[in-house]
Enzyme design. Sequence first.
Site, PDB file in Angstrom:
ATOM      1  N   HIS A  99       0.800  -1.229   0.000  1.00 21.91           N
ATOM      2  CA  HIS A  99       0.000   0.000   0.000  1.00 21.91           C
ATOM      3  C   HIS A  99       0.831   1.277   0.000  1.00 21.91           C
ATOM      4  O   HIS A  99       0.336   2.316   0.424  1.00 21.91           O
ATOM      5  CB  HIS A  99      -0.892   0.059   1.242  1.00 21.91           C
ATOM      6  CG  HIS A  99      -1.971  -0.960   1.290  1.00 21.91           C
ATOM      7  ND1 HIS A  99      -3.246  -0.714   0.837  1.00 21.91           N
ATOM      8  CD2 HIS A  99      -1.973  -2.236   1.721  1.00 21.91           C
ATOM      9  CE1 HIS A  99      -3.988  -1.796   1.023  1.00 21.91           C
ATOM     10  NE2 HIS A  99      -3.233  -2.737   1.561  1.00 21.91           N
ATOM     11  N   LYS A 106      -7.941  13.943   4.635  1.00 19.20           N
ATOM     12  CA  LYS A 106      -7.068  12.765   4.569  1.00 19.20           C
ATOM     13  C   LYS A 106      -6.050  12.917   5.686  1.00 19.20           C
ATOM     14  O   LYS A 106      -5.983  13.972   6.318  1.00 19.20           O
ATOM     15  CB  LYS A 106      -6.373  12.680   3.210  1.00 19.20           C
ATOM     16  CG  LYS A 106      -5.722  14.000   2.777  1.00 19.20           C
ATOM     17  CD  LYS A 106      -5.184  13.949   1.363  1.00 19.20           C
ATOM     18  CE  LYS A 106      -6.208  14.066   0.263  1.00 19.20           C
ATOM     19  NZ  LYS A 106      -6.517  12.825  -0.440  1.00 19.20           N
ATOM     20  N   ARG A 107      -5.260  11.881   5.943  1.00 22.30           N
ATOM     21  CA  ARG A 107      -4.221  12.044   6.940  1.00 22.30           C
ATOM     22  C   ARG A 107      -3.285  13.191   6.564  1.00 22.30           C
ATOM     23  O   ARG A 107      -3.107  13.492   5.377  1.00 22.30           O
ATOM     24  CB  ARG A 107      -3.413  10.751   7.067  1.00 22.30           C
ATOM     25  CG  ARG A 107      -4.099   9.703   7.904  1.00 22.30           C
ATOM     26  CD  ARG A 107      -4.377  10.185   9.317  1.00 22.30           C
ATOM     27  NE  ARG A 107      -3.166  10.198  10.093  1.00 22.30           N
ATOM     28  CZ  ARG A 107      -2.837   9.316  11.030  1.00 22.30           C
ATOM     29  NH1 ARG A 107      -3.697   8.367  11.345  1.00 22.30           N
ATOM     30  NH2 ARG A 107      -1.711   9.386  11.678  1.00 22.30           N
ATOM     31  N   LYS A 112       1.171  14.319   0.766  1.00 22.93           N
ATOM     32  CA  LYS A 112      -0.186  14.620   0.315  1.00 22.93           C
ATOM     33  C   LYS A 112      -0.361  16.113   0.009  1.00 22.93           C
ATOM     34  O   LYS A 112      -1.291  16.506  -0.657  1.00 22.93           O
ATOM     35  CB  LYS A 112      -1.199  14.165   1.360  1.00 22.93           C
ATOM     36  CG  LYS A 112      -1.232  12.641   1.557  1.00 22.93           C
ATOM     37  CD  LYS A 112      -2.244  12.242   2.616  1.00 22.93           C
ATOM     38  CE  LYS A 112      -2.187  10.776   2.999  1.00 22.93           C
ATOM     39  NZ  LYS A 112      -2.938   9.889   2.087  1.00 22.93           N
ATOM     40  N   THR A 162      -8.493   6.583  -1.698  1.00 19.33           N
ATOM     41  CA  THR A 162      -9.845   6.040  -1.809  1.00 19.33           C
ATOM     42  C   THR A 162     -10.847   7.163  -1.555  1.00 19.33           C
ATOM     43  O   THR A 162     -11.965   7.131  -2.063  1.00 19.33           O
ATOM     44  CB  THR A 162     -10.090   4.897  -0.801  1.00 19.33           C
ATOM     45  OG1 THR A 162      -9.533   5.282   0.467  1.00 19.33           O
ATOM     46  CG2 THR A 162      -9.433   3.615  -1.265  1.00 19.33           C
ATOM     47  N   LYS A 202     -14.530   8.316  -3.391  1.00 18.03           N
ATOM     48  CA  LYS A 202     -15.782   8.644  -2.692  1.00 18.03           C
ATOM     49  C   LYS A 202     -16.321   9.996  -3.146  1.00 18.03           C
ATOM     50  O   LYS A 202     -17.521  10.174  -3.331  1.00 18.03           O
ATOM     51  CB  LYS A 202     -15.551   8.658  -1.173  1.00 18.03           C
ATOM     52  CG  LYS A 202     -15.177   7.284  -0.622  1.00 18.03           C
ATOM     53  CD  LYS A 202     -14.620   7.349   0.809  1.00 18.03           C
ATOM     54  CE  LYS A 202     -13.892   6.052   1.143  1.00 18.03           C
ATOM     55  NZ  LYS A 202     -13.025   6.164   2.326  1.00 18.03           N
TER      56      LYS A 202
HETATM   57  C1  NBG Z   1      -2.499   3.752   2.060  1.00 17.07           C
HETATM   58  C2  NBG Z   1      -2.109   4.618   0.877  1.00 17.07           C
HETATM   59  C3  NBG Z   1      -3.336   5.092   0.118  1.00 17.07           C
HETATM   60  C4  NBG Z   1      -4.218   3.910  -0.225  1.00 17.07           C
HETATM   61  C5  NBG Z   1      -4.528   3.110   1.020  1.00 17.07           C
HETATM   62  C6  NBG Z   1      -5.341   1.881   0.712  1.00 17.07           C
HETATM   63  C7  NBG Z   1      -0.997   3.072   3.879  1.00 17.07           C
HETATM   64  C8  NBG Z   1       0.269   2.408   4.245  1.00 17.07           C
HETATM   65  N1  NBG Z   1      -1.278   3.175   2.603  1.00 17.07           N
HETATM   66  O1  NBG Z   1      -2.949   5.749  -1.056  1.00 17.07           O
HETATM   67  O2  NBG Z   1      -1.355   5.715   1.324  1.00 17.07           O
HETATM   68  O3  NBG Z   1      -5.408   4.340  -0.823  1.00 17.07           O
HETATM   69  O4  NBG Z   1      -3.336   2.678   1.641  1.00 17.07           O
HETATM   70  O5  NBG Z   1      -4.723   1.104  -0.257  1.00 17.07           O
HETATM   71  O6  NBG Z   1      -1.742   3.479   4.743  1.00 17.07           O
END
Ligand code: NBG
Length: 817
Positions: A361, A552-553, A558, A662, A666
């Site tokens: 991920h 988002k985080r 980002k 994701t 949405k």
């Molecule tokens: C996150 C990515 C996102 C991705 C999500 C689900 C982690 C390690 N990765 O871009 O930063 O959408 O995983 O796949 O949290």
Amino acid sequence: MIVPTPTPDLTVDAFTRAFLRELNFGQGVELSASSVNDQYLALARTVRQYLMSRWLETQHRQRESQAKSVAYLSAEFLLGRQLDNALLCTGLEEIADEALRGLDIDLSELRDAEIEPGLGNGGLGRLAACFIDSLSTMSVPSIGYGIRYEYGIFRQTFVDGHQVEQPDTWLELGSPWEFPHPEAAVTVGFGGQTESYTEDGEQRSRWTPAWSVLGMPYNYMVPGYHNGRVSTLRLWSARATRAFDLQIFNSGHYADAVRAQTFAENISKVLYPEDSTPQGKELRLQQQYFFVACSLRNFIEDVLPADFDLHRLPERVMFQLNDTHPVIAVPELMRILVDEKGFGWDEAWEVTQQCFAYTCHTLLPEALEVWPVELLGRLLPRHLEIIYRINDDFLAQVRATYPRDELKARRMSIIAEHPERAVRMAYLATVAGAKVNGVAELHSQLLRDKVLDEFATLWPEKFTNVTNGVTPRRFLRLANPELSRLITDAIGGGWVTDLERLRELEPFVDDPEFTRRFRDVKRRNKLRLAGVLEKRDGLTVDPDSLLDVMVKRLHEYKRQMLKLLHVVTLYDRVTCGELPIEELAPRTIVFGAKAAPGYKMAKDIIWLINSVAATVNADPRVEGRLKVLFPANYNVTLAEKLIPAADLSEQISLAGKEASGTGNMKFALNGALTIGTDDGANVEIRQLVGDENFFLFGLTEPEVTTVVDKGYRPAAYYEANESLRRALDMIASGTFSHGDRHAFEPIVSNLLYQDRFLVLADYQAYLDAQERVDEAYGDEEAWTRSAILNVARTGFFSSDRSIHDYLGRIWGAGPVH
Ligand code: NBG
């Protein structure tokens, strides 16, 4: 045997009776004396009754069918609230509403009483939650395995603009959705030593752990949508093997007596509040081993029949490794097969390799987990031996394929030698896994070309892509009831489980009645959000402004800073007189983001966002035109209100850094237009919705590489671009910090002299794209058309489609009807 269960009828009367029974005999209170929490708990338990027989039947059917199951191993499941989804899946929404109204209870008030289980950090955990929803809805035999953290992701508060973390006490007021099974607890060992011995002429190993904890399962229902299925999510909680040592206790050493208990329970105490940057924490490794050891044991001993021949394990399960967190399951299965079940090494490896698949991920090298050999060997000595042996065999294969290339063997080794000896978990997963997948096309390609390139050359057939998806139940049907109704009126309700059918909406872009209703829905969603933010945070939203959302985080890659520089530039242009206020299209900019508690730069950026918001919102010169909102504690519950209201979705990571995203899906699905870079799943969103319905900007991934290779000098952009210079100077000179020039110095100097994520390089392109946004928003009809097309063309991003792809490309499993 399943006793015919007394599921109450699907009538208002039956529901009312069941609810009152739960309130009186479950909760032990009378209606007139009951609190909102009592009513919520009783309601949850009532809805549970409707799910129970389906749950038992689903388990029964899975056992009987002997079909292959998917076991989704994930350290995080960011579930969000449960009540609404349970009402939806059982078809009880209206019945419950009416029944409660009959008792003078407001269902929405009870909904708001639910505290969401925040057992995840962000996208990765939420993806796991979407996947188990889809698996259940698609009738695929499946089980989710994870950790029941006593404290989930921290609750974020702001004090003077700074993030302050509070514990997430989600269990405090009762947890009606879980079913504890203390009788099914399993023991998990740690530490100690291994010894070898010979049995029947064969060399074998024995592990004697030094200490152990109990893993107690808590089962959660995962209801499928209108298909009569309820799958299981099994989360493990750690307990001490002996609650306390009575002898020590009796001798008066109370503290010693409870120490063991505290020590053990720490393992499932808190979710690591990290996202993409692991910390080499011992407790984290304990958590990882704890939950996979419990889960493998549970699957092998309880889910499979007692006499099952484990040579055939691959026929019955695929363990999907959600990132590297559960990868220690690989040596654990080897240990079970070889040490406990008497398998030979090769036959055990044969089985193991077919039972695991790995999803990566990330693309950030610092986010790939490595465990120091010293730590792993101390905590799990037998596992380290097994990993060494796997590595030896693997390197022999590498050396045979590439003779005389010792450097290659060293690069590919599961064991890194520098800066310290450590186990590279992603490599272990890649070597052991039947398949390795990325989470969006671009991400999977970069995995093959960069992060795991040498593995991809060795085993091209191992690598595949499964683009992420989101569950349409939660993120459209439930979060956006009005849009859902509009869609269903137009094309029928089949889209809820077949999201590609949203395509049928395309002809409606020319239907004036539909477009008018679509616009009305968006406006009402903004009003609904305004109500929520007013009540929750005391913030005011102007429903007639463009709602521009970045949630988002908080992470530098980002690029919340890029968004903020846009805000500062707009503010600067108006306040210095360059841009007449009437020419500024009214915008409300909403940020939502948690920073990992140890991530200083991210926390500074939060402070800066809050400081800019305070200054801008208090300045009468931009009143009614520019507003910055930053509600604290962004979570799934807030996302469900924000996303349906948004006009503009900010997906502005540096190209080549966001694995997928994701949130981006949405927003598009709810009719927001995206302003975004060519990164992660943005690429696929843009291809599907069309360039004319997407605001693309910024360097592409290959361009980023070129810029960096040439020696990126951010200060050059500062010097060459006047508005950028002014924006940064404003921040540096204390405009947002009451004249304090030091406050944001770390942020400014980082941008000027380092800027790892090329914020300054993309600044001008971003500003230009935002101008295109303003222009486009001015044409209401054209904007609505684009928004509708975003909805109509993003059905691909259903997590049902993702699961379908996993089934075909990776799991070799399917639904059981
Ligand atoms: C996150 C990515 C996102 C991705 C999500 C689900 C982690 C390690 N990765 O871009 O930063 O959408 O995983 O796949 O949290």
